[in-house]
Each structure stands twice: as structure tokens, then as C-alpha cells.
Motif scaffolding. Structure first.
Motif, PDB file in Angstrom:
ATOM      1  N   ASN A  22     -18.217 -23.509  46.182  1.00 29.14           N
ATOM      2  CA  ASN A  22     -17.225 -23.923  45.287  1.00 29.14           C
ATOM      3  C   ASN A  22     -17.543 -25.516  44.973  1.00 29.14           C
ATOM      4  OD1 ASN A  22     -15.861 -21.687  45.380  1.00 29.14           O
ATOM      5  ND2 ASN A  22     -14.604 -22.290  47.224  1.00 29.14           N
ATOM      6  N   ASP A  23     -18.783 -26.056  45.473  1.00 28.11           N
ATOM      7  CA  ASP A  23     -18.887 -27.496  45.434  1.00 28.11           C
ATOM      8  C   ASP A  23     -19.633 -27.627  44.015  1.00 28.11           C
ATOM      9  OD1 ASP A  23     -19.745 -30.188  45.374  1.00 28.11           O
ATOM     10  OD2 ASP A  23     -20.042 -30.122  47.434  1.00 28.11           O
ATOM     11  N   PRO A  24     -19.123 -28.282  43.097  1.00 29.48           N
ATOM     12  CA  PRO A  24     -19.797 -28.590  41.832  1.00 29.48           C
ATOM     13  C   PRO A  24     -21.254 -29.350  41.711  1.00 29.48           C
ATOM     14  CG  PRO A  24     -17.788 -29.809  41.663  1.00 29.48           C
ATOM     15  CD  PRO A  24     -17.601 -28.908  42.782  1.00 29.48           C
ATOM     16  N   LEU A  25     -21.033 -30.200  42.953  1.00 30.18           N
ATOM     17  CA  LEU A  25     -22.230 -31.106  42.904  1.00 30.18           C
ATOM     18  C   LEU A  25     -23.698 -30.260  43.688  1.00 30.18           C
ATOM     19  CD1 LEU A  25     -20.624 -34.107  44.619  1.00 30.18           C
ATOM     20  CD2 LEU A  25     -21.552 -33.725  42.450  1.00 30.18           C
ATOM     21  N   ILE A  26     -23.050 -29.097  44.207  1.00 30.49           N
ATOM     22  CA  ILE A  26     -24.115 -28.147  44.749  1.00 30.49           C
ATOM     23  C   ILE A  26     -24.606 -26.899  43.738  1.00 30.49           C
ATOM     24  CG2 ILE A  26     -24.889 -26.522  46.446  1.00 30.49           C
ATOM     25  CD1 ILE A  26     -23.171 -28.286  48.337  1.00 30.49           C
ATOM     26  N   THR A  27     -23.419 -26.581  43.081  1.00 30.38           N
ATOM     27  CA  THR A  27     -23.632 -25.343  42.220  1.00 30.38           C
ATOM     28  C   THR A  27     -23.763 -25.646  40.818  1.00 30.38           C
ATOM     29  OG1 THR A  27     -21.426 -24.961  41.846  1.00 30.38           O
ATOM     30  CG2 THR A  27     -22.376 -23.675  43.783  1.00 30.38           C
ATOM     31  N   GLY A  28     -23.601 -26.909  40.562  1.00 33.87           N
ATOM     32  CA  GLY A  28     -23.449 -27.176  39.015  1.00 33.87           C
ATOM     33  C   GLY A  28     -22.307 -26.784  38.500  1.00 33.87           C
ATOM     34  N   ILE A  29     -22.071 -27.376  37.052  1.00 35.13           N
ATOM     35  CA  ILE A  29     -21.036 -26.985  36.229  1.00 35.13           C
ATOM     36  C   ILE A  29     -21.463 -26.433  35.041  1.00 35.13           C
ATOM     37  CG2 ILE A  29     -19.049 -27.782  35.009  1.00 35.13           C
ATOM     38  CD1 ILE A  29     -19.020 -30.381  36.602  1.00 35.13           C
ATOM     39  N   THR A  30     -20.740 -25.160  34.669  1.00 33.33           N
ATOM     40  CA  THR A  30     -21.191 -24.627  33.581  1.00 33.33           C
ATOM     41  C   THR A  30     -20.614 -25.270  32.115  1.00 33.33           C
ATOM     42  OG1 THR A  30     -19.043 -23.245  33.416  1.00 33.33           O
ATOM     43  CG2 THR A  30     -20.773 -22.091  34.579  1.00 33.33           C
TER      44      THR A  30
END
Length: 68
Positions: A45-53
């Protein structure tokens, strides 16, 4: 007046120090293990790891400006 103000400040500081001294403390070795486990559990759930769509990015420009 100055004496009363400084006395009140000292009493407030002593009260704060007593409160902090009475708090239960946890060893950093235990806290670090818990923190690492929390990070591993929540990394999906971490946007720094998974990125943001692009569709959910609040900072993306809404419209493009084309000047010719």
C-alpha cells in the motif's frame, strides 16, 4: 510577577519530567523489529514503492496547455 512566572514554568517543567519518567519504555531492538515487520506488512500500500497510477495522482495536471 517575574518570580511567580518563573516558578510556574519550573513547576510545569517538573510535572512534564515526572510524566515522561513514569512512561513505560520499550527497548529499541524490540521497536526496530516491530517497525520492520510493519513496513513489510504494508509495503503493498506504499505509493513510494508501488507508484501512483496516473488516474489517481492528485498532482497530475488536469488539462494540458497547448500554445502554438
Amino acid at each position: 510577577m517575574s518570580y511567580r512566572n518563573s516558578l510556574a514554568q519550573v513547576q510545569k517543567m517538573v510535572e512534564q519530567l515526572r510524566l515522561e519518567a513514569s512512561m513505560e519504555r520499550t527497548k529499541i531492538s524490540i521497536t526496530a523489529v516491530d517497525l520492520v515487520q510493519y513496513c513489510l506488512d504494508h509495503r503493498c500500500n506504499d505509493p513510494l514503492i508501488t507508484g501512483i497510477t496516473a488516474s489517481s495522482n492528485p498532482f497530475k495536471d488536469k488539462k494540458s496547455c497547448i500554445l502554438l
